[in-house]
Design a protein around this motif. Structure first.
Motif, PDB file in Angstrom:
ATOM      1  N   THR A   1      -3.617  11.817  -0.845  1.00 13.01           N
ATOM      2  CA  THR A   1      -3.483  11.159   0.457  1.00 13.01           C
ATOM      3  C   THR A   1      -2.439  10.042   0.397  1.00 13.01           C
ATOM      4  N   VAL A   2      -2.480   9.237  -0.651  1.00 13.87           N
ATOM      5  CA  VAL A   2      -1.512   8.139  -0.801  1.00 13.87           C
ATOM      6  C   VAL A   2      -0.094   8.693  -0.887  1.00 13.87           C
ATOM      7  N   ILE A   3       0.098   9.721  -1.692  1.00 12.99           N
ATOM      8  CA  ILE A   3       1.441  10.289  -1.868  1.00 12.99           C
ATOM      9  C   ILE A   3       1.919  10.936  -0.573  1.00 12.99           C
ATOM     10  N   GLN A   4       1.037  11.648   0.102  1.00 14.56           N
ATOM     11  CA  GLN A   4       1.409  12.291   1.368  1.00 14.56           C
ATOM     12  C   GLN A   4       1.740  11.245   2.439  1.00 14.56           C
ATOM     13  N   ARG A   5       0.971  10.163   2.493  1.00 14.78           N
ATOM     14  CA  ARG A   5       1.209   9.092   3.465  1.00 14.78           C
ATOM     15  C   ARG A   5       2.483   8.321   3.131  1.00 14.78           C
ATOM     16  N   GLY A   6       2.794   8.215   1.845  1.00  9.77           N
ATOM     17  CA  GLY A   6       3.995   7.505   1.416  1.00  9.77           C
ATOM     18  C   GLY A   6       3.822   6.012   1.284  1.00  9.77           C
ATOM     19  N   THR A   7       2.579   5.536   1.396  1.00  7.03           N
ATOM     20  CA  THR A   7       2.301   4.107   1.295  1.00  7.03           C
ATOM     21  C   THR A   7       1.024   3.888   0.505  1.00  7.03           C
ATOM     22  N   LEU A   8       1.068   2.940  -0.435  1.00  7.98           N
ATOM     23  CA  LEU A   8      -0.099   2.528  -1.199  1.00  7.98           C
ATOM     24  C   LEU A   8      -0.598   1.216  -0.622  1.00  7.98           C
ATOM     25  N   ASN A   9      -1.818   1.219  -0.082  1.00 10.42           N
ATOM     26  CA  ASN A   9      -2.433  -0.007   0.428  1.00 10.42           C
ATOM     27  C   ASN A   9      -3.136  -0.696  -0.722  1.00 10.42           C
ATOM     28  N   CYS A  10      -2.554  -1.790  -1.165  1.00 11.87           N
ATOM     29  CA  CYS A  10      -2.986  -2.478  -2.379  1.00 11.87           C
ATOM     30  C   CYS A  10      -3.581  -3.836  -2.013  1.00 11.87           C
TER      31      CYS A  10
ATOM     32  N   GLU B   1       6.060 -14.585   1.172  1.00 14.14           N
ATOM     33  CA  GLU B   1       5.895 -13.193   0.747  1.00 14.14           C
ATOM     34  C   GLU B   1       4.894 -13.157  -0.406  1.00 14.14           C
ATOM     35  N   PRO B   2       4.076 -12.103  -0.484  1.00 14.05           N
ATOM     36  CA  PRO B   2       3.139 -11.989  -1.608  1.00 14.05           C
ATOM     37  C   PRO B   2       3.890 -11.958  -2.939  1.00 14.05           C
ATOM     38  N   ALA B   3       3.359 -12.669  -3.930  1.00 10.64           N
ATOM     39  CA  ALA B   3       3.984 -12.724  -5.252  1.00 10.64           C
ATOM     40  C   ALA B   3       2.885 -12.892  -6.296  1.00 10.64           C
ATOM     41  N   GLY B   4       3.264 -12.753  -7.552  1.00 11.87           N
ATOM     42  CA  GLY B   4       2.338 -12.950  -8.657  1.00 11.87           C
ATOM     43  C   GLY B   4       2.193 -11.700  -9.503  1.00 11.87           C
ATOM     44  N   PHE B   5       1.431 -11.839 -10.602  1.00 12.82           N
ATOM     45  CA  PHE B   5       1.242 -10.730 -11.536  1.00 12.82           C
ATOM     46  C   PHE B   5       0.587  -9.525 -10.857  1.00 12.82           C
ATOM     47  N   ASP B   6      -0.448  -9.789 -10.040  1.00 12.64           N
ATOM     48  CA  ASP B   6      -1.146  -8.687  -9.378  1.00 12.64           C
ATOM     49  C   ASP B   6      -0.236  -7.962  -8.385  1.00 12.64           C
ATOM     50  N   VAL B   7       0.594  -8.692  -7.695  1.00 12.82           N
ATOM     51  CA  VAL B   7       1.544  -8.094  -6.752  1.00 12.82           C
ATOM     52  C   VAL B   7       2.583  -7.274  -7.520  1.00 12.82           C
ATOM     53  N   ASP B   8       3.044  -7.802  -8.649  1.00 16.05           N
ATOM     54  CA  ASP B   8       3.984  -7.041  -9.484  1.00 16.05           C
ATOM     55  C   ASP B   8       3.358  -5.735  -9.956  1.00 16.05           C
ATOM     56  N   TYR B   9       2.072  -5.795 -10.312  1.00 14.54           N
ATOM     57  CA  TYR B   9       1.372  -4.583 -10.747  1.00 14.54           C
ATOM     58  C   TYR B   9       1.309  -3.562  -9.608  1.00 14.54           C
ATOM     59  N   CYS B  10       1.025  -4.026  -8.392  1.00  8.57           N
ATOM     60  CA  CYS B  10       1.006  -3.132  -7.224  1.00  8.57           C
ATOM     61  C   CYS B  10       2.367  -2.483  -7.025  1.00  8.57           C
ATOM     62  N   ASN B  11       3.409  -3.273  -7.124  1.00  5.68           N
ATOM     63  CA  ASN B  11       4.766  -2.741  -6.952  1.00  5.68           C
ATOM     64  C   ASN B  11       5.119  -1.725  -8.038  1.00  5.68           C
ATOM     65  N   ASP B  12       4.723  -2.008  -9.271  1.00  3.15           N
ATOM     66  CA  ASP B  12       4.966  -1.057 -10.365  1.00  3.15           C
ATOM     67  C   ASP B  12       4.204   0.246 -10.139  1.00  3.15           C
ATOM     68  N   LEU B  13       2.965   0.147  -9.667  1.00  5.83           N
ATOM     69  CA  LEU B  13       2.161   1.331  -9.383  1.00  5.83           C
ATOM     70  C   LEU B  13       2.790   2.151  -8.256  1.00  5.83           C
ATOM     71  N   GLY B  14       3.241   1.481  -7.206  1.00  4.63           N
ATOM     72  CA  GLY B  14       3.906   2.173  -6.110  1.00  4.63           C
ATOM     73  C   GLY B  14       5.182   2.855  -6.556  1.00  4.63           C
TER      74      GLY B  14
ATOM     75  N   VAL C   1       4.748   0.107  -0.948  1.00  5.76           N
ATOM     76  CA  VAL C   1       3.542  -0.675  -1.207  1.00  5.76           C
ATOM     77  C   VAL C   1       3.282  -1.614  -0.043  1.00  5.76           C
ATOM     78  N   ASN C   2       2.052  -1.609   0.423  1.00  5.41           N
ATOM     79  CA  ASN C   2       1.601  -2.530   1.457  1.00  5.41           C
ATOM     80  C   ASN C   2       0.569  -3.443   0.802  1.00  5.41           C
ATOM     81  N   VAL C   3       0.956  -4.693   0.524  1.00  9.09           N
ATOM     82  CA  VAL C   3       0.058  -5.639  -0.133  1.00  9.09           C
ATOM     83  C   VAL C   3      -0.787  -6.318   0.936  1.00  9.09           C
ATOM     84  N   LEU C   4      -2.104  -6.177   0.797  1.00 10.51           N
ATOM     85  CA  LEU C   4      -3.046  -6.764   1.748  1.00 10.51           C
ATOM     86  C   LEU C   4      -3.730  -7.960   1.108  1.00 10.51           C
ATOM     87  N   ASN C   5      -3.729  -9.084   1.811  1.00 11.07           N
ATOM     88  CA  ASN C   5      -4.361 -10.303   1.328  1.00 11.07           C
ATOM     89  C   ASN C   5      -5.866 -10.196   1.526  1.00 11.07           C
TER      90      ASN C   5
END
Length: 131
Positions: free
Chosen positions: A60-69, A86-99, A106-110
């Motif tokens: 579903t994530v790949i088909q949608r083209g967006t990872l909601n992190c 803008e969202p930043a930090g180690f966890d945000v970097d991990y989300c970006n690497d995963l995407g 990647v859509n980073v949700l607070n």
């Protein structure tokens, strides 16, 4: 063990009846043998079911083209808002690497700490990163 098997097969009354009649107190050795034979099958079924659910979400994530992190963004340096808000930090970097590894945006949700698990259960997020 009988309680475990009853819970496992509760959706099928036929299986429950078979299990109840088989596990009479006079058949102790047979019961142990049956449990040893059934246990790998039960755990294999559980593993296959959980893997297919995970694969469905990944598809579903790949088909949608967006990872909601989901990330807690009030915990620097793990997660925070930078000078451009803008969202930043180690966890945000991990989300970006995963995407990037998945080839999706990647859509980073607070999130707050308390919203992490409910956001996964409700489907608001696909993954929650927390340090």
């Amino acid at each position: 063990t009988v309680v475990f098997l009853r819970m496992l097969f509760a959706h099928n009354s036929c299986c429950v009846g078979i299990i109840d009649s088989y596990f009479s107190p006079t058949k102790e050795k047979e019961r142990i043998t049956m449990i040893r034979k059934l246990a790998p099958l039960v755990f294999a079924c559980a593993a296959v079911t959980s893997v297919s659910a995970t694969a469905d979400q990944l598809d579903t994530v790949i088909q949608r083209g967006t990872l909601n992190c989901g990330v807690v963004l009030d915990f620097p340096p793990m997660g925070y808002f930078d000078e451009n808000n803008e969202p930043a930090g180690f966890d945000v970097d991990y989300c970006n690497d995963l995407g990037e590894a998945l080839g999706v945006d990647v859509n980073v949700l607070n999130l707050t700490w308390g919203e992490r698990i409910p956001s996964l259960v409700s489907g608001k997020t696909d993954v929650v990163i927390g340090s």
